[in-house]
Design an enzyme around this catalytic site. Structure first.
Site, short mmCIF file in Angstrom:
data_model
loop_
_atom_site.label_atom_id
_atom_site.label_comp_id
_atom_site.label_asym_id
_atom_site.label_seq_id
_atom_site.Cartn_x
_atom_site.Cartn_y
_atom_site.Cartn_z
N CYS A 2 0.80 -1.22 0.00
CA CYS A 2 0.00 0.00 0.00
C CYS A 2 0.84 1.27 0.00
O CYS A 2 0.32 2.36 -0.24
CB CYS A 2 -0.93 0.00 1.21
SG CYS A 2 -2.08 -1.41 1.26
N HIS A 30 -2.54 19.86 6.86
CA HIS A 30 -3.43 18.75 6.51
C HIS A 30 -2.66 17.43 6.53
O HIS A 30 -1.45 17.39 6.29
CB HIS A 30 -4.04 18.97 5.12
CG HIS A 30 -4.66 20.32 4.94
ND1 HIS A 30 -5.88 20.67 5.49
CD2 HIS A 30 -4.22 21.43 4.27
CE1 HIS A 30 -6.17 21.92 5.17
NE2 HIS A 30 -5.18 22.40 4.43
N HIS A 68 -2.84 6.90 4.84
CA HIS A 68 -3.28 5.71 4.13
C HIS A 68 -4.40 5.01 4.89
O HIS A 68 -4.30 4.79 6.10
CB HIS A 68 -2.09 4.77 3.95
CG HIS A 68 -2.46 3.35 3.69
ND1 HIS A 68 -3.28 2.98 2.65
CD2 HIS A 68 -2.13 2.20 4.34
CE1 HIS A 68 -3.44 1.66 2.67
NE2 HIS A 68 -2.76 1.17 3.69
N ASN A 108 -10.44 0.47 1.86
CA ASN A 108 -8.98 0.52 1.67
C ASN A 108 -8.69 0.26 0.20
O ASN A 108 -8.73 -0.88 -0.26
CB ASN A 108 -8.30 -0.53 2.55
CG ASN A 108 -6.79 -0.53 2.40
OD1 ASN A 108 -6.22 0.21 1.59
ND2 ASN A 108 -6.11 -1.38 3.16
#
Length: 464
Positions: free
Chosen positions: A187, A352, A356, A389
């Site tokens: 990822c 900001h 993930h 996800n």
């Protein structure tokens, strides 16, 4: 329209002088000094090259791909491949996952019996990748032949020809395009691709890079009974993102963000970290990706490693000074009980955060470790809730949420951070260089006014 690219290398401008020096029998010191000067000049020019994010798009599946949690559990039950304990386990995970009933999976995974095949995964990847790229090129009125660098990343699906070759074939890109296909990087590969593009764009000044990040679900959907492997079915959903980056100074006025830093850390040398997310076969010879209980602990260690390198690059000097003083007091003077109790205030460096969306536990761990507020984690929490996800592309859905909310202002800094198998923790820092207004291609736009929504810590999807 094709860009005319002029590349000037500082080495090529002075190579003749160096050749003259060598042929004239210059001393070792003179030769070394000449090489050192060349190196310093090259590094300075390379460092002066700025890399911009021009635009990006995210994939949103049609409503027909929507998979309500109760429908997913019913499909698993009717497929008759799992025992009741495995079904109940997945239901419990889904109930506490923060996922909504709006997330999507490929249609092939909703068929009974479930259809896993090479043809199905090809359709899935072509749909997500081609749609994202088409939307980005059309939105920016770009010819595919203007792309100089192409990077694709998909962790679990690595066909031959590669996904990058598939994109080149589909869009008839140039024969001299520099193409790269990354697989098995987990990822964190989205930020890894940004880092690769950054390096290439600085070397090939004035170039245009296209990044495509996705994950394929079909052929790696787990149909066994190992609970560590069933977790991926509960969390991963359909998604992709296409990102356009440039090192052409003329593109600055049209760019949204400037890339400031990329930090990559991995702990693959450690067996525990290496195996905490691991593709394998179970006791019944069924393939899946296991996620062990060590993953949160390993992710915490990797986060500290990454932030230790990132901190000096981004934190104000006062914050760094305070951190050093506290560490000295903790370790030397024994004033504080725990040297790990203080974390620098990274909110002094960033307005900001795009975390993930690895799951509820990942976002909550980041919230706790960085002392973030509910507003800080809102983009990632809402992304997990609405899209699930989506692996390496999830950081772009979170940034898209911020744009749709009109929160990105000129001068704002945003941190993107992701974890991946290996084990890796990668981060990227961007600075907004103009007011960013959402456009019609923003996949959040038509329902953004209803967000943020209350996400319950637990729901009930089991009826019996």
């Amino acid at each position: 329209m094709n860009q005319t690219i002029h590349r000037v290398s500082p080495i090529s401008l002075t190579m003749s002088e160096l050749t003259t020096l060598l042929s004239s029998g210059g001393s070792v010191f003179e030769i070394f000094a000449g090489l050192l000067v060349l190196h310093l000049v090259y590094q300075r020019i390379r460092a002066s090259v700025k890399v911009y994010l021009l635009d990006f798009t995210c994939y949103r599946a049609p409503d027909s791909n929507r998979v309500p949690m109760s429908t997913l559990i019913e499909t698993i039950y009717l497929d008759d491949k799992l025992d009741q304990e495995s079904i109940d386990f997945q239901a419990r995970i889904l109930e506490r996952s923060w996922l909504s009933n709006q997330t999507s999976i490929p249609p092939s995974l909703m068929e009974i019996p479930l259809k896993k095949s090479l043809s199905s995964v090809k359709i899935e990847t072509m749909t997500t990748i081609f749609t994202s790229v088409e939307d980005l090129l059309k939105k920016n009125k770009l010819s595919p032949r203007s792309i100089d660098i192409l990077i694709t990343n998909c962790s679990l699906h690595s066909p031959s020809p590669s996904l990058s070759a598939m994109v080149i074939n589909k869009f008839h890109m140039r024969s001299n395009i520099k193409s790269f296909n990354l697989s098995g990087m987990g990822c964190a590969a989205g930020i890894l691709s940004v880092g690769l593009a950054n390096d290439l764009l600085k070397v090939h000044r004035g170039s245009l890079a296209l990044i495509v990040s996705t994950e394929a679900l079909n052929t790696h959907w787990y149909i066994g009974k190992d609970r560590s492997m069933l977790l991926t079915n509960c969390l991963f959903r359909m998604g992709a993102a296409a990102v356009l980056m440039s090192s052409n100074d003329h593109d600055r006025d049209n760019a949204k963000y400037e890339l400031l830093h990329v930090v990559r850390k991995n702990k693959a040398k450690d067996d525990r970290a290496y195996r905490c997310i691991y593709q394998d076969i179970d006791s019944d010879e069924k393939q899946g990706v296991s996620i062990t209980k060590d993953v949160i602990s390993v992710a915490g260690d990797m986060l500290k490693m990454n932030l230790t390198s990132l901190g000096p690059l981004v934190l104000p000097y006062l914050e760094q000074f305070q951190y050093v003083i506290r560490q000295i007091l903790c370790k030397k003077l024994k004033i504080y009980e725990s040297s790990s109790s203080y974390t620098p205030n990274f909110k002094t460096a960033f307005e900001h955060f795009c975390i993930h969306t690895g799951g509820r536990a990942v976002i909550q761990a980041m919230e706790m470790n960085l002392n973030l507020t509910k507003v800080d984690i809102e983009p990632s929490k809402m992304t997990l809730h609405r899209f699930g996800n989506t692996s390496s592309s999830s950081i772009w859905y979170a940034l898209s949420y911020l744009e749709a909310k009109r929160r990105m202002k000129k001068g704002d800094r945003v941190l993107q951070i992701a974890f991946g198998s290996g084990f890796k923790c990668n981060s990227a820092v961007w600075r907004c260089i103009r007011e960013v207004e959402p456009n019609t291609e923003n996949k959040w736009l038509d329902f953004i006014d209803s967000y943020p929504v209350d996400v319950p810590d637990s729901t009930n999807i089991r009826t019996g």
